[in-house]
Design an enzyme around this catalytic site. Structure first.
Site, PDB file in Angstrom:
ATOM      1  N   ARG A  69       1.703 -49.894 -17.268  1.00 43.63           N
ATOM      2  CA  ARG A  69       2.392 -50.181 -18.524  1.00 43.63           C
ATOM      3  C   ARG A  69       3.715 -50.874 -18.225  1.00 43.63           C
ATOM      4  O   ARG A  69       4.669 -50.260 -17.755  1.00 43.63           O
ATOM      5  CB  ARG A  69       2.619 -48.893 -19.326  1.00 43.63           C
ATOM      6  N   ALA A  81      -7.771 -46.506 -25.541  1.00 44.91           N
ATOM      7  CA  ALA A  81      -7.137 -46.871 -26.805  1.00 44.91           C
ATOM      8  C   ALA A  81      -6.929 -48.371 -26.875  1.00 44.91           C
ATOM      9  O   ALA A  81      -6.956 -49.061 -25.862  1.00 44.91           O
ATOM     10  CB  ALA A  81      -5.787 -46.164 -26.940  1.00 44.91           C
ATOM     11  N   GLU A  98     -13.104 -49.557 -28.275  1.00 46.70           N
ATOM     12  CA  GLU A  98     -12.219 -49.305 -27.134  1.00 46.70           C
ATOM     13  C   GLU A  98     -12.853 -48.359 -26.119  1.00 46.70           C
ATOM     14  O   GLU A  98     -12.709 -48.559 -24.915  1.00 46.70           O
ATOM     15  CB  GLU A  98     -10.874 -48.770 -27.614  1.00 46.70           C
ATOM     16  N   GLU A 102     -13.413 -49.881 -22.368  1.00 41.96           N
ATOM     17  CA  GLU A 102     -12.606 -49.347 -21.273  1.00 41.96           C
ATOM     18  C   GLU A 102     -13.368 -48.428 -20.323  1.00 41.96           C
ATOM     19  O   GLU A 102     -13.013 -48.341 -19.148  1.00 41.96           O
ATOM     20  CB  GLU A 102     -11.375 -48.632 -21.826  1.00 41.96           C
ATOM     21  N   GLU A 144      -9.943 -59.365 -21.037  1.00 41.52           N
ATOM     22  CA  GLU A 144      -9.346 -60.183 -19.981  1.00 41.52           C
ATOM     23  C   GLU A 144      -7.863 -59.811 -19.893  1.00 41.52           C
ATOM     24  O   GLU A 144      -7.179 -59.682 -20.892  1.00 41.52           O
ATOM     25  CB  GLU A 144      -9.496 -61.665 -20.341  1.00 41.52           C
TER      26      GLU A 144
END
Length: 187
Positions: A69, A81, A98, A102, A144
């Protein structure tokens, strides 16, 4: 929750000016009339919203993602998420998307846990939290530019890690505690 006691603390927005249009956020400067009649400036980050999902399999394991992050310059352990594609997007469909993107997982059973506001002191972001069960495996397909590692761990260990402060992401902490409490009542 309308509470008549709040009348003395409510503000009235009397002016709004868009000062920034970004990729994820838009920033407005507001002028608010305070309960005492004075004016105050407010800066608000507007966000389209997001959905997040805590998947739990039949063995009591959850699937979290480790993701870098940039705003805090570190890797966090989080539930899958993502932001909504538009303000009108169905939040459950976004959560399903999601989860699959993921982790590669799909779920037969979905339960809405809560809608949370992440930072109401300056942002209107709302995240819808879901619990997903009866999981099926598939192939992950991250966006991406999205790089993450999937971590499978017992739900109880994840809850304990959140309670110890080892999981810092607020949506993840909320989802873990809400799901753990809800699932404990089912047992």
């Amino acid at each position: 929750m309308d509470d008549r006691r709040d009348k003395g603390i409510l503000e009235t927005i009397v002016d709004r000016e868009r000062v920034f249009d970004g990729i994820i956020l838009h920033i407005d400067h507001l002028t608010a009339k305070l309960p005492n009649g004075k004016l105050a400036k407010r800066e608000v980050a507007l966000h389209v919203g997001a959905s997040a999902v805590l998947p739990v399999d039949e063995d009591g394991y959850t699937y979290l993602v480790r993701q870098y992050r940039a705003p805090i310059e570190r890797v966090l352990l989080e539930i899958p998420a993502g932001k909504l594609d538009s303000v009108d997007e169905d939040r459950l469909l976004a959560a399903k998307r999601e989860l699959h993107e993921e982790t590669g997982l799909m779920a037969e059973k979905w339960e809405h846990l809560a809608d949370i506001v992440t930072t109401p002191g300056f942002s209107n972001e709302k995240i819808s939290l879901y619990l997903a069960r009866e999981l099926k495996r598939g192939e992950a397909a991250p966006d991406e530019g999205e790089f993450l590692n999937v971590v499978r761990m017992p739900l109880s260990e994840a809850v304990d890690a959140a309670a110890r402060g080892e999981i810092a992401d607020s949506k993840t902490v909320c989802a873990l505690l809400l799901a753990h409490a809800r699932m404990g009542k089912e047992a």
